[in-house]
Design an enzyme around this catalytic site. Structure first.
Site, mmCIF file in Angstrom:
data_model
loop_
_atom_site.group_PDB
_atom_site.id
_atom_site.type_symbol
_atom_site.label_atom_id
_atom_site.label_comp_id
_atom_site.label_asym_id
_atom_site.label_seq_id
_atom_site.Cartn_x
_atom_site.Cartn_y
_atom_site.Cartn_z
ATOM 1 N N ASP A 45 62.960 -10.183 -68.472
ATOM 2 C CA ASP A 45 62.216 -11.284 -67.856
ATOM 3 C C ASP A 45 63.026 -12.004 -66.786
ATOM 4 O O ASP A 45 62.653 -13.094 -66.351
ATOM 5 C CB ASP A 45 61.810 -12.310 -68.925
ATOM 6 C CG ASP A 45 60.713 -11.759 -69.814
ATOM 7 O OD1 ASP A 45 59.769 -11.176 -69.269
ATOM 8 O OD2 ASP A 45 60.825 -11.905 -71.042
ATOM 9 N N SER A 46 64.136 -11.410 -66.392
ATOM 10 C CA SER A 46 65.044 -12.116 -65.482
ATOM 11 C C SER A 46 64.436 -12.317 -64.093
ATOM 12 O O SER A 46 64.012 -11.362 -63.435
ATOM 13 C CB SER A 46 66.344 -11.318 -65.362
ATOM 14 O OG SER A 46 67.098 -11.775 -64.269
ATOM 15 N N ASN A 47 64.420 -13.583 -63.663
ATOM 16 C CA ASN A 47 63.995 -13.873 -62.289
ATOM 17 C C ASN A 47 65.009 -13.310 -61.298
ATOM 18 O O ASN A 47 64.662 -12.891 -60.199
ATOM 19 C CB ASN A 47 63.900 -15.388 -62.081
ATOM 20 C CG ASN A 47 62.920 -16.032 -63.036
ATOM 21 O OD1 ASN A 47 61.785 -15.591 -63.144
ATOM 22 N ND2 ASN A 47 63.350 -17.061 -63.752
ATOM 23 N N GLY B 64 68.067 -9.503 -68.097
ATOM 24 C CA GLY B 64 67.056 -9.238 -69.117
ATOM 25 C C GLY B 64 65.751 -8.792 -68.490
ATOM 26 O O GLY B 64 65.564 -8.889 -67.269
#
Ligand SMILES: Cc1ncc(COP(=O)(O)O)c(C=O)c1O
Length: 324
Positions: free
Chosen positions: A70-72, A68
């Site tokens: 916002d994926s770390n 996504g």
């Protein structure tokens, strides 16, 4: 199996006596994977060490993965690929604009392929398709599903299990509390803890507990087979529903738990993972020893900073003349 070292390991195991005093629970420790020391990768650096080691051992030249906006994991994957000398292609669901993690990924040289849809379930198929297309062009891709949650990636947390068992000094084994997203971290942990009497309590942040438990057990079995170790024992694992109001959205109880951790231990937790695992710990811990595994997520932990309880965006001067 070759590990490509990225993190500063072992991460510290730290007593949390102030938090313990407020909760009135048994001996409480924290495992500081927020301090893994590679970019802001948190727990994900452990999976990436093994995934990149595998890619290099096979002569890979491009890492293909996704997640996504916002994926770390996507930011960490891009940075890991860069330092390993591989290109990185990322399939991203949702709106791929304006997030810090994607900015970090592009700064590391990754190419973003927007999925053009919010259907996150389609990412892994697109990663496979893109990997096959790159192979047809003569590249040597390593295609990795979201979160890096393959048996190879889960080896990272199997090693983390050995690391923390080695650090543990209490006479009794603890219950480990940690957030569960794609499940690779907890699967590796379970595989690595099979020979112990430790318990694992997972806080599922994105999937119903039955669904993610089945996935985790399958992955833990495959991970144990890959490392030739004792098969995992399902009775060591409990996963509870921590989704609350939704993925990435903290409930008041999640926020209160994160605030308590910040005020007592000085650790900033994110709404997506850390706050939800902390709330599960607050609800479930008794008098037996426990270990709260902090997994990072610093990028999104900082985004809502203006909403932290007690925080004011107004700048207050402590001098009378207004000088800095
Ligand atoms: C900060 C953080 N904590 C926990 C997790 C969950 O790990 P897993 O996907 O292996 O379950 C993630 C996943 O990206 C994460 O970024």
């Amino acid at each position: 199996m070759t590990r490509f070292p990225l993190g500063v390991l072992p991460t510290p195991l730290v007593r949390a006596d102030r938090l313990r005093a407020v909760l009135g629970c048994g001996p409480l420790w924290t495992k500081r994977d927020d301090l893994t020391g590679f970019g802001v990768a948190g727990n994900k650096v452990r999976a990436l060490e093994h995934l990149l080691g595998d890619a290099l051992a096979r002569g890979g030249d491009v890492l293909v993965t996704g997640g996504g906006p916002d994926s770390n994991f996507v930011a960490a994957a891009a940075q890991a690929a860069r330092v390993a000398g591989l290109d990185c292609e990322l399939v991203v669901w949702g709106d791929p604009h304006g997030t810090t993690n994607l900015a970090l990924a592009t700064a590391a040289g990754a190419r973003i392929h927007p999925l053009g849809s919010a259907d996150r379930g389609r990412v892994d198929g697109e990663v496979e398709r893109l990997g096959a297309e790159l192979a047809r062009q003569g590249r040597r891709p390593l295609a990795v599903p979201r979160g890096g949650s393959t048996p190879m990636g889960a080896l990272g947390f199997a090693c983390a299990a050995a690391e923390v068992v080695d650090q543990w000094s209490e006479p009794a084994a603890p219950t480990v509390v940690l957030p569960v997203g794609s499940g690779g971290s907890v699967a590796g942990l379970l595989a690595g803890l099979a020979g112990t009497d430790w318990q694992v309590l997972g806080a599922s942040v994105s999937r119903p507990p039955e669904e993610i438990t089945a996935k985790v057990l399958g992955l833990a079995h495959e991970t144990a087979a890959l490392r030739g170790s004792t098969p995992p024992r399902p009775e060591q694992l409990t996963i509870v529903d921590a989704r609350g109001p939704g993925f990435g959205v903290a409930s008041p109880a999640d926020r209160a738990a994160a605030d308590l951790v910040l005020r007592t231990e000085g650790v900033l937790l994110d709404d997506t993972y850390g706050a939800k695992a902390a709330a599960v710990a607050v609800e479930h811990l008794g008098t037996d020893p426990a270990l709260l595994w902090f997994t990072g997520g610093l990028v999104s932990a900082l985004s809502p900073v203006s909403e932290l309880p007690g925080h004011s965006t107004e700048v207050r001067s402590h001098t009378t003349d207004g000088a800095p």
